[in-house]
Design a protein around this motif. Structure first.
Motif, PDB file in Angstrom:
ATOM      1  N   ASP A 136       6.868  13.400   9.338  1.00 23.17           N
ATOM      2  CA  ASP A 136       5.828  12.822  10.184  1.00 23.17           C
ATOM      3  C   ASP A 136       6.048  11.334  10.446  1.00 23.17           C
ATOM      4  O   ASP A 136       5.112  10.613  10.789  1.00 23.17           O
ATOM      5  CB  ASP A 136       4.448  13.039   9.564  1.00 23.17           C
ATOM      6  N   ALA A 137       7.284  10.886  10.304  1.00 18.88           N
ATOM      7  CA  ALA A 137       7.591   9.464  10.481  1.00 18.88           C
ATOM      8  C   ALA A 137       7.426   9.029  11.935  1.00 18.88           C
ATOM      9  O   ALA A 137       7.562   9.821  12.875  1.00 18.88           O
ATOM     10  CB  ALA A 137       9.019   9.168  10.031  1.00 18.88           C
ATOM     11  N   THR A 138       7.149   7.740  12.091  1.00 20.30           N
ATOM     12  CA  THR A 138       7.227   7.088  13.396  1.00 20.30           C
ATOM     13  C   THR A 138       8.581   6.401  13.484  1.00 20.30           C
ATOM     14  O   THR A 138       8.972   5.676  12.567  1.00 20.30           O
ATOM     15  CB  THR A 138       6.118   6.050  13.569  1.00 20.30           C
ATOM     16  N   ILE A 151       1.171  -0.272  13.278  1.00 22.98           N
ATOM     17  CA  ILE A 151       1.676   1.081  13.064  1.00 22.98           C
ATOM     18  C   ILE A 151       1.501   1.400  11.592  1.00 22.98           C
ATOM     19  O   ILE A 151       2.039   0.695  10.734  1.00 22.98           O
ATOM     20  CB  ILE A 151       3.149   1.197  13.494  1.00 22.98           C
ATOM     21  N   ASP A 152       0.762   2.464  11.303  1.00 25.06           N
ATOM     22  CA  ASP A 152       0.293   2.704   9.933  1.00 25.06           C
ATOM     23  C   ASP A 152      -0.466   1.448   9.510  1.00 25.06           C
ATOM     24  O   ASP A 152      -1.404   1.053  10.173  1.00 25.06           O
ATOM     25  CB  ASP A 152       1.451   3.049   9.010  1.00 25.06           C
ATOM     26  N   ASP A 153      -0.058   0.792   8.431  1.00 23.25           N
ATOM     27  CA  ASP A 153      -0.739  -0.446   8.039  1.00 23.25           C
ATOM     28  C   ASP A 153       0.187  -1.655   8.149  1.00 23.25           C
ATOM     29  O   ASP A 153      -0.014  -2.664   7.492  1.00 23.25           O
ATOM     30  CB  ASP A 153      -1.297  -0.326   6.616  1.00 23.25           C
ATOM     31  N   ASP A 195       8.091   6.126   6.279  1.00 27.63           N
ATOM     32  CA  ASP A 195       6.948   6.308   7.176  1.00 27.63           C
ATOM     33  C   ASP A 195       7.241   5.735   8.553  1.00 27.63           C
ATOM     34  O   ASP A 195       6.737   6.237   9.562  1.00 27.63           O
ATOM     35  CB  ASP A 195       5.718   5.603   6.590  1.00 27.63           C
ATOM     36  N   LEU A 196       8.045   4.677   8.575  1.00 33.45           N
ATOM     37  CA  LEU A 196       8.393   3.988   9.820  1.00 33.45           C
ATOM     38  C   LEU A 196       9.875   3.654   9.774  1.00 33.45           C
ATOM     39  O   LEU A 196      10.360   3.101   8.786  1.00 33.45           O
ATOM     40  CB  LEU A 196       7.570   2.709   9.968  1.00 33.45           C
ATOM     41  N   HIS A 246       0.814  -1.211   0.000  1.00 36.48           N
ATOM     42  CA  HIS A 246       0.000   0.000   0.000  1.00 36.48           C
ATOM     43  C   HIS A 246       0.850   1.264   0.000  1.00 36.48           C
ATOM     44  O   HIS A 246       0.343   2.355   0.255  1.00 36.48           O
ATOM     45  CB  HIS A 246      -0.944  -0.006   1.201  1.00 36.48           C
ATOM     46  N   ARG A 271      10.537  10.680   6.882  1.00 34.29           N
ATOM     47  CA  ARG A 271       9.641  11.802   6.616  1.00 34.29           C
ATOM     48  C   ARG A 271       9.494  12.643   7.886  1.00 34.29           C
ATOM     49  O   ARG A 271       9.741  12.154   8.997  1.00 34.29           O
ATOM     50  CB  ARG A 271       8.272  11.284   6.188  1.00 34.29           C
ATOM     51  N   THR A 281       3.439   2.015   2.024  1.00 33.36           N
ATOM     52  CA  THR A 281       4.123   2.335   3.275  1.00 33.36           C
ATOM     53  C   THR A 281       5.593   1.943   3.173  1.00 33.36           C
ATOM     54  O   THR A 281       5.920   0.831   2.753  1.00 33.36           O
ATOM     55  CB  THR A 281       3.477   1.609   4.457  1.00 33.36           C
TER      56      THR A 281
END
Length: 237
Positions: free
Chosen positions: A69-71, A108-110, A47-48, A24, A67, A26
């Protein structure tokens, strides 16, 4: 090296640094940085971001891939005082930063993210001159990531541990460099026991202490009927 497996794309960028893009879109990075592997890299699309232990904690590397806004997941034992490298304290990272142990199981996210123990056996070959393990128990973890049903396992810097072989793994990222982790023979035994859809060796040849014969590793797995990729695109199993 780029590998396409199931609906995921995996890029091994050197040392322990891996980029995985899920079905997707991510994007996950594992242990980004160190030893120049990201010097010419600036995708900043993560993203992660997952950091397994202090030896792979590189805040410049995190900044090159994450990013805004990353985790960022960092093992709870990582602390800037444990290294002589110039790194930003974990508490000061400008991301959604979360501490993890070796028992995480969260969405976390997807991506379903699970962590596993990662350490060297006290009575094994990967110890310091005073007899202490290079990676003592409790100082790091591995990451088991589930991308919409496709599981990717980065063991972390570890020996083969009890329970590894029972994990349900589609794509195994195996350290083969020895000295600080399992060597190629131990990694091959683990891969045979796990029976994943594909094995990609990492954490080797970055510096002399972790030089390994990846071709011999691949030949070993080939005789055992375990698919392995060293330098070419691979499709579905």
């Amino acid at each position: 090296m780029t590998v396409h497996f199931e609906d995921c794309r995996l890029d091994w960028l050197g040392y322990a640094t891996v980029r995985i893009e899920g079905p997707h879109g991510t994007v996950v990075y594992l242990d980004p940085g160190r030893y120049g592997v990201l010097d010419d890299y600036a995708e900043t699309d993560g993203d992660l971001v997952c950091v397994s232990h202090i030896h792979h904690y590189d805040t410049d590397g995190i900044g090159r891939v994450a990013r805004d806004d990353a985790t960022v997941l960092v093992h709870e034992a990582v602390h800037h005082s444990e290294t002589d490298r110039d790194v930003t304290p974990v508490r000061d990272l400008p991301y959604d930063t979360r501490r993890v142990d070796d028992e995480l199981d969260d969405l976390i996210d997807d991506v379903i993210v699970r962590t596993t123990a990662a350490y060297n056996h006290p009575d094994g070959p990967h110890t310091r001159p005073d007899g202490t393990p290079i990676h003592p128990e409790g100082t790091g973890c591995g990451f088991l990531l589930d991308f919409d049903g496709t599981t990717v396992f980065w063991t972390g810097d570890t020996d083969v541990l009890e329970g590894h072989a029972e994990l349900d793994v589609d794509l195994l990222l195996a350290p083969i460099g020895g000295t600080f982790t399992m060597d190629r023979e131990a990694a091959a035994d683990l891969a045979e026991a796990m029976d994943p859809g594909l094995v990609v060796p990492i954490h080797y040849d970055t510096f002399p202490e972790i030089e390994a014969d990846a071709e011999a590793f691949a030949d070993d797995l080939d005789t055992r009927g375990v698919p392995v990729s060293l330098d070419a695109d691979v499709g579905k199993r």
